[in-house]
Structures are given as C-alpha cells and as structure tokens.
Design an enzyme around this catalytic site. Sequence first.
Site, PDB file in Angstrom:
ATOM      1  CG  ASP A 116      -1.872  -1.104   1.267  1.00 33.91           C
ATOM      2  OD1 ASP A 116      -1.993  -2.121   0.348  1.00 33.91           O
ATOM      3  OD2 ASP A 116      -2.294  -1.461   2.710  1.00 33.91           O
ATOM      4  CG  ASP A 161      -6.263   0.096   1.179  1.00 34.51           C
ATOM      5  OD1 ASP A 161      -6.766  -1.206   0.762  1.00 34.51           O
ATOM      6  OD2 ASP A 161      -6.727   0.633   1.714  1.00 34.51           O
ATOM      7  CG  HIS A 163     -11.440   1.193   0.107  1.00 36.38           C
ATOM      8  ND1 HIS A 163     -11.334  -0.799   0.776  1.00 36.38           N
ATOM      9  CD2 HIS A 163     -10.651   1.303   0.894  1.00 36.38           C
ATOM     10  CE1 HIS A 163     -10.626  -0.704   1.371  1.00 36.38           C
ATOM     11  NE2 HIS A 163      -9.829   0.404   2.184  1.00 36.38           N
ATOM     12  CG  HIS A 215      -8.337   5.205   2.690  1.00 36.81           C
ATOM     13  ND1 HIS A 215      -9.597   4.471   3.245  1.00 36.81           N
ATOM     14  CD2 HIS A 215      -7.844   3.834   2.644  1.00 36.81           C
ATOM     15  CE1 HIS A 215      -9.548   3.644   3.998  1.00 36.81           C
ATOM     16  NE2 HIS A 215      -8.923   2.895   3.275  1.00 36.81           N
ATOM     17  CE  LYS A 240      -3.837  -4.428   1.134  1.00 34.46           C
ATOM     18  NZ  LYS A 240      -4.215  -3.135   2.075  1.00 34.46           N
ATOM     19  CB  CYS A 285      -1.876  -3.731   4.693  1.00 32.71           C
ATOM     20  SG  CYS A 285      -3.918  -2.690   4.684  1.00 32.71           S
TER      21      CYS A 285
END
Length: 400
Positions: A116, A161, A163, A215, A240, A285
Amino acid sequence: SYYYVYWWWCIARHIQLSVASLTTTVLSAGMDTCFKAFDKDEDGFLNQSEFSALCRALFRNECGKPYTVEPEMITKIFQIFDKNKDNVIDKEEFRFCWQRWIKQVVRPVTALVVVDVQNDFISGSLAIKDCPAQHKGEEVIPPINKMLEEIRFDTVAYTLDWHPADHVSFIDNISKRTLHKDCKIKAADAAVYDVMLFDVFGDGKAMAQKMWPRHCVQNTWGSQLHDDLKLHEDPILIYKGINPDVDSYSAFWDNNKINYTSLDESLKKRGVTDVFVCGIAYDVCVAATANHAIEAGYRTMLVDDASRGVCTQDINSTQQQVLDTHGMVIHSNQVKSLASGRDRPPVLGYKLALELAKELANKPILNTQGTAAAASTAAGAGAGAGPATAAAGATNKIKV
C-alpha cells in the site's frame, strides 16, 4: 604494536572466512557429502550430537560466525526429522531433511511484498503524517527502491487498497449500514479510529470495523502507487478491499477470512520460502500481511525501516507478535544477505522445521519399502493457508 594486532586480525578473519566458505561448500556439495561430513563415527546415522554440529555449521551470519543456538531448539528440530523416533537420523530421514530443510535454508526462494505505498497514505486523505505516530509515509520509498535495485528477489508483489465508494470503512458511509445492537457508539457520535460494530449481513453477528477517512477509492489519484516508487518488471499486483461490506488489510485474505486472494497459491507455485514485508501502514496492512504470511507457513521478515505506521504502541505490538511467531524484524541493509542465504539465523530454520512438522503430521510417510507408515505428530506452530480464490483479470493481478 598496531601492525602486530592488525596482522593477527587478518589471520583470524581469513580463518573465519575460510571456515564459512568450507561450511557453505559442504552444505552445498550434495546430500551424501554433507551426511558423511557430519557422521563423525561413520555408523551411517546422525545422532543428536552430530546433528547439533550440523546445525552449528548451518546457522551462521554473513561473516561466517556461528549463531548461538539454544539446545532445546536443536533437540526439537532433531525430533522432527527423526521420524521413526529411534534417536538417530538415518539416510532416508536425512534425505527429507536435506531436500526440504537444509537446501531451503542455504538457498531460500524470496518474495518482496510491498504494501500500500499509495498516494492517499503519503500525502492524501489518509496521510499517516496526520496519524498519532506522525510518520512520514514517503520515507519508505528510498529503502524499498534500494532493495529493488540491489537485490534480485524471485518474486515482487505490490498491494493496493482498492475500495468502492460505498466501502464500510469510510466514516462518511457509517449511516448506510445497520449497527449491531451491542455497538456502544452511536452513528452520529462516531469518529475516525473508532471501532464500530455492524450487522452487515443481517444475521445478528457483530462485525468490528475501525473507521477511516475516505481513501484509496478505485481509479482515483489517491489509489495510485506513488510515482517515486520503483516498479518491478514483472510484479504481482494485489487489489484488496474491493468488497464494500468487508475490509481487507492483508494481502492474503480479507479481515473476516471470507475471501482469499491467490497470493499464497502464486507464491507456492514459485516455490517461495521467504517473504519480506514492508510498506504502509506498519501496524495495519503491513502487520496483517506479515502475520498471515507467517500463518501460511512462510519464513517472514518485516523490514522495519521500509515501513511506517499509524500508532507507536500498535507498531511495537506488531513487532512483538512477529517475533513471538518465529518471524524477524530487520533493517533493509540485512535483506541482501538473508535473501542470498549467506545469513542464516536459527529462528528462520526453526520456523521452517515447524512447518515441516505440521506437514509430516498430516501426511502418511512412505518407508523404505514404499508402504505408508504412521506420520509423526511432532507439534508445529501456526495454521496452514486456506483455499485461494481465482485471480480476477490477468494472472498477476489479484483482487479481494
């Protein structure tokens, strides 16, 4: 006087390097040569004393200096490879020890997992410089780039990340889901870093979720890897946190272990034994990825100076958990010697032996006549990896 001391230092150094070179040569020469070298009484077996000498030769730092190995650790390792429990390791038992343990300790297969290193965590909406530890996320980039430039890892993976806009972790989405009846904080009173309890699936089961600012929304600037981060020529990319109702800190599976990525499967197909983990955030993470790598059976090293986090206390807890489960917390300047097998700490050899003990406990062992024999139930540590879901998109792109 100075030259006299220096002369003796040079001699001692030469002897030390010669011993290290000889040890590596013996361990690398072949199974039969190695067995004969440590079978001092030439009876065709390795007793515990002879096996202890092998371990002392095996566990050395990059300068060839032997590590101190606790007798209890050597005894435990010996018992794992003494599969028929006759207090000696015969040649068939040594064959397994050689193929599955010694060769992997001397010549590990490595993966660097970069977690990340994205814009939002460095200078965007969830920049960790604004978190309690006040770390600067961009500080992870120089040591990561240096490792990528100087060390030939067998595999490099980057996690992101990724999302959706309605993700459960976003504080501004808190009113979109039902709070569990046991949640002590009202939606209107919730703040960033609060841990809320949701009844996401309407089954009455509480799901804990720490709240974060919005985020790393898919396909935004904030979700992109930082421009200064060096990219490997053939990386594995792990996307992820895609499920809107379940967060996913780890590169291996989501926080509820509902969906697995195929990272574990990909690493095992490549024969990876050693995983180096670094990135952002150290205590979130990075921590989850390191702990799950250990749980999946990898010899795992958390690269301290190439990681930055949210909370100092949680970072300390992360380090302790890794150490308590036979992992290591290291500096990036140690990675090259560890990845090449020149530095062979006992804890990593012990971790591998414990994983082999679990394997032996779960599989029948073929004796010299080729028939199944009862497996040893030598105890191991940690759980094996769960099933992997199919990768989404290209084979080197993994989403969960």
